[in-house]
Design a protein around this motif. Structure first.
Motif, PDB file in Angstrom:
ATOM      1  N   ALA A 126      36.813  57.406  28.419  1.00 17.19           N
ATOM      2  CA  ALA A 126      35.695  56.635  28.951  1.00 17.19           C
ATOM      3  C   ALA A 126      35.366  55.490  28.017  1.00 17.19           C
ATOM      4  O   ALA A 126      35.388  55.637  26.796  1.00 17.19           O
ATOM      5  N   GLY A 127      35.084  54.350  28.602  1.00 19.40           N
ATOM      6  CA  GLY A 127      34.677  53.186  27.821  1.00 19.40           C
ATOM      7  C   GLY A 127      35.472  51.959  28.206  1.00 19.40           C
ATOM      8  O   GLY A 127      36.293  51.971  29.120  1.00 19.40           O
ATOM      9  N   ARG A 160      34.576  52.928  21.049  1.00 18.83           N
ATOM     10  CA  ARG A 160      34.750  52.921  19.589  1.00 18.83           C
ATOM     11  C   ARG A 160      34.893  54.351  19.066  1.00 18.83           C
ATOM     12  O   ARG A 160      35.693  54.605  18.161  1.00 18.83           O
ATOM     13  N   GLN A 161      34.156  55.294  19.635  1.00 14.04           N
ATOM     14  CA  GLN A 161      34.302  56.696  19.234  1.00 14.04           C
ATOM     15  C   GLN A 161      35.700  57.214  19.586  1.00 14.04           C
ATOM     16  O   GLN A 161      36.311  57.948  18.807  1.00 14.04           O
ATOM     17  N   THR A 162      36.196  56.833  20.743  1.00 16.15           N
ATOM     18  CA  THR A 162      37.545  57.238  21.141  1.00 16.15           C
ATOM     19  C   THR A 162      38.575  56.682  20.168  1.00 16.15           C
ATOM     20  O   THR A 162      39.506  57.380  19.757  1.00 16.15           O
ATOM     21  N   VAL A 178      40.653  47.398  20.768  1.00 23.26           N
ATOM     22  CA  VAL A 178      39.323  47.159  20.229  1.00 23.26           C
ATOM     23  C   VAL A 178      38.329  47.795  21.194  1.00 23.26           C
ATOM     24  O   VAL A 178      38.378  47.539  22.402  1.00 23.26           O
ATOM     25  N   GLY A 179      37.442  48.628  20.658  1.00 17.64           N
ATOM     26  CA  GLY A 179      36.404  49.242  21.477  1.00 17.64           C
ATOM     27  C   GLY A 179      35.312  48.239  21.772  1.00 17.64           C
ATOM     28  O   GLY A 179      34.800  47.591  20.861  1.00 17.64           O
ATOM     29  N   LEU A 180      34.946  48.118  23.046  1.00 16.16           N
ATOM     30  CA  LEU A 180      33.940  47.145  23.454  1.00 16.16           C
ATOM     31  C   LEU A 180      32.576  47.774  23.682  1.00 16.16           C
ATOM     32  O   LEU A 180      31.628  47.075  24.019  1.00 16.16           O
ATOM     33  N   ASP A 181      32.476  49.092  23.508  1.00 17.22           N
ATOM     34  CA  ASP A 181      31.203  49.797  23.634  1.00 17.22           C
ATOM     35  C   ASP A 181      31.232  51.028  22.726  1.00 17.22           C
ATOM     36  O   ASP A 181      32.255  51.334  22.115  1.00 17.22           O
TER      37      ASP A 181
END
Length: 164
Positions: free
Chosen positions: A72-73, A95-97, A88-91
């Protein structure tokens, strides 16, 4: 936009999706998958012709927004030489993933492989929409309409083929 739709029933496919994501992890860490998915035959009782109409390039960049129990994300994903090279995590969720490593982040080809598996396993919903440029823009899976938490939607945006 082209929509390919498939509806049938598979009670055991929820576990297969989770196992499939483990395969995605292995695919991201090992040899690149073939550049083109072959499509699949329509499940019984369906009139839709299920074919993958897009050929995955070796390098590209895209944004993936995923809603599923497994992933998810929103992610900005760079694929180089057939492998996820950067994400790059956008939320917060993404970022946790990513704290767990790149292995959980699929290439578009991995998502299409999951779609094909859903077609073969006769999932209740296995749909793909294509953008004007021909690449997939949305993949929707619901393995068993009576099961809870097996639904997944993958939205593909800001796709840029090339060097990545």
């Amino acid at each position: 936009m082209t929509l390919v739709r498939s509806r049938a029933r598979s009670v055991f496919f929820a576990a297969a999706l989770i196992a499939g994501m483990a395969g995605v992890t292995a695919a991201c860490d090992g040899e690149p998958s073939p550049p083109e998915s072959t499509g699949g035959a329509s499940p019984k009782g369906t009139t839709a012709r299920n074919n993958i109409t897009w050929r995955e390039p070796v390098s590209y960049v895209y944004t993936l927004t995923s809603t599923s129990q497994v992933l998810a994300g929103s992610f900005r994903v760079t694929v180089r030489d057939g492998k996820v090279a950067e994400a790059v995590g956008l939320d917060d969720g993404s970022r946790q993933t990513l704290d767990q490593g790149l292995g959980r982040i699929p290439k578009i080809g991995d998502l299409l492989d999951m779609l094909e598996k859903a077609w073969h396993e006769q999932a209740d919903t296995a749909e793909v929409e294509y953008a004007v440029g021909g690449h997939p823009s949305r993949i929707t899976l619901d393995l068993d309409e009576n099961a809870i938490d097996d639904e997944a939607e993958y939205v593909i945006s800001a796709y840029e083929p090339g060097d990545g």
